[in-house]
Design a protein around this motif. Structure first.
Motif, PDB file in Angstrom:
ATOM      1  N   ARG A  64      19.509  -4.018 -27.679  1.00  0.00           N
ATOM      2  CA  ARG A  64      18.880  -3.694 -28.233  1.00  0.00           C
ATOM      3  C   ARG A  64      17.577  -3.757 -27.891  1.00  0.00           C
ATOM      4  O   ARG A  64      16.900  -2.922 -27.315  1.00  0.00           O
ATOM      5  CB  ARG A  64      19.687  -3.357 -29.136  1.00  0.00           C
ATOM      6  N   GLU A  65      17.357  -4.564 -27.740  1.00  0.00           N
ATOM      7  CA  GLU A  65      16.052  -5.446 -27.458  1.00  0.00           C
ATOM      8  C   GLU A  65      15.132  -4.867 -25.770  1.00  0.00           C
ATOM      9  O   GLU A  65      14.662  -4.572 -26.222  1.00  0.00           O
ATOM     10  CB  GLU A  65      15.500  -6.914 -27.531  1.00  0.00           C
ATOM     11  N   LEU A  66      15.954  -5.609 -25.316  1.00  0.00           N
ATOM     12  CA  LEU A  66      15.878  -4.392 -23.625  1.00  0.00           C
ATOM     13  C   LEU A  66      15.754  -3.373 -23.431  1.00  0.00           C
ATOM     14  O   LEU A  66      14.763  -2.699 -22.926  1.00  0.00           O
ATOM     15  CB  LEU A  66      17.101  -5.499 -22.450  1.00  0.00           C
ATOM     16  N   GLU A  67      16.981  -2.419 -24.597  1.00  0.00           N
ATOM     17  CA  GLU A  67      16.940  -1.457 -24.668  1.00  0.00           C
ATOM     18  C   GLU A  67      15.249  -0.728 -24.572  1.00  0.00           C
ATOM     19  O   GLU A  67      14.750  -0.182 -24.574  1.00  0.00           O
ATOM     20  CB  GLU A  67      17.837  -1.221 -24.752  1.00  0.00           C
ATOM     21  N   ALA A  82      12.047   1.313 -22.888  1.00  0.00           N
ATOM     22  CA  ALA A  82      11.631   3.058 -23.420  1.00  0.00           C
ATOM     23  C   ALA A  82      10.031   2.628 -23.855  1.00  0.00           C
ATOM     24  O   ALA A  82       9.356   3.050 -23.453  1.00  0.00           O
ATOM     25  CB  ALA A  82      12.441   3.123 -24.769  1.00  0.00           C
ATOM     26  N   LEU A  83       9.348   1.679 -24.242  1.00  0.00           N
ATOM     27  CA  LEU A  83       8.064   1.235 -24.800  1.00  0.00           C
ATOM     28  C   LEU A  83       7.446   1.137 -23.764  1.00  0.00           C
ATOM     29  O   LEU A  83       6.239   1.863 -22.958  1.00  0.00           O
ATOM     30  CB  LEU A  83       8.095  -0.173 -25.591  1.00  0.00           C
ATOM     31  N   ARG A  84       7.949   0.826 -22.106  1.00  0.00           N
ATOM     32  CA  ARG A  84       7.290   0.136 -20.871  1.00  0.00           C
ATOM     33  C   ARG A  84       7.632   2.026 -20.510  1.00  0.00           C
ATOM     34  O   ARG A  84       6.092   2.388 -19.937  1.00  0.00           O
ATOM     35  CB  ARG A  84       8.059  -0.592 -19.963  1.00  0.00           C
ATOM     36  N   GLN A  85       8.550   2.450 -20.238  1.00  0.00           N
ATOM     37  CA  GLN A  85       8.583   4.496 -19.944  1.00  0.00           C
ATOM     38  C   GLN A  85       6.912   4.911 -20.993  1.00  0.00           C
ATOM     39  O   GLN A  85       6.743   5.748 -19.939  1.00  0.00           O
ATOM     40  CB  GLN A  85       9.824   4.503 -20.099  1.00  0.00           C
ATOM     41  N   ALA A  86       7.562   4.569 -22.020  1.00  0.00           N
ATOM     42  CA  ALA A  86       6.395   5.353 -22.435  1.00  0.00           C
ATOM     43  C   ALA A  86       4.842   5.275 -22.522  1.00  0.00           C
ATOM     44  O   ALA A  86       3.597   6.279 -22.242  1.00  0.00           O
ATOM     45  CB  ALA A  86       6.068   5.313 -24.686  1.00  0.00           C
ATOM     46  N   ARG A  87       4.176   3.920 -22.666  1.00  0.00           N
ATOM     47  CA  ARG A  87       3.188   3.595 -21.628  1.00  0.00           C
ATOM     48  C   ARG A  87       3.237   4.021 -20.289  1.00  0.00           C
ATOM     49  O   ARG A  87       2.114   4.712 -19.881  1.00  0.00           O
ATOM     50  CB  ARG A  87       2.797   1.850 -21.672  1.00  0.00           C
TER      51      ARG A  87
END
Length: 155
Positions: A13-16, A20-25
């Motif tokens: 879950r943490e890695l997902e 997602a955060l990296r993709q959003a950035r």
């Protein structure tokens, strides 16, 4: 083993979330670059001299190639419907809808308002300078003619 499974699932879950955060950035950075290029419509040259590329859909402007969605851009590129024109010329063409046209209209109106304000200020400064020069000490000659002065003729 249950604790190990819970820990592994938590790590997943943490890695997902991190992914997602990296993709959003990345998405935000890419959009910021696109918008930064288009948001620089700040001078008369930007809207009336520099040509921009516009994506067309059915002969109507769908937006600037840097801000239209990927599907619209791909379709326009495939059909050869990319048009080079200044913002001024593009705003005179038909658009797919008013909402798409509005940001460019506002940018153009803001530039024109700014230019008009600068021209008014320059004109006022010139008028003030002209008045100063006219009324400066030594600028008035002693030979000022009165346009409607009465002339008495000596006979």
């Amino acid at each position: 083993m249950i604790d190990e499974l819970d820990a592994a699932q938590q790590r997943v879950r943490e890695l997902e979330i991190e992914l997602a955060l990296r993709q959003a950035r990345d998405d935000a950075s890419r959009l910021q670059k696109k918008l930064g290029r288009i948001a620089t419509l700040a001078t008369l040259d930007d809207i009336a001299v520099v040509p921009h590329e516009w994506a067309l859909v059915d002969g109507q402007v769908a937006g600037h190639v840097l801000v239209v969605d990927d599907q619209v851009l791909s379709g326009a590129l495939e059909r050869g419907d990319v048009w080079d024109a200044t913002v001024e010329v593009a705003l005179q063409a038909p658009w797919v809808d008013g909402e798409t046209r509005e940001p460019y209209h506002c940018a153009c109106a803001n530039v024109l308002q700014t230019v008009m304000q600068e021209l008014r200020e320059a004109k006022a400064a010139q008028q003030a300078s002209d008045l100063e020069a006219r009324w400066a000490p030594g600028a008035v000659s002693g030979n000022s003619a009165r346009p409607f002065a009465r002339h008495t003729e000596a006979s």
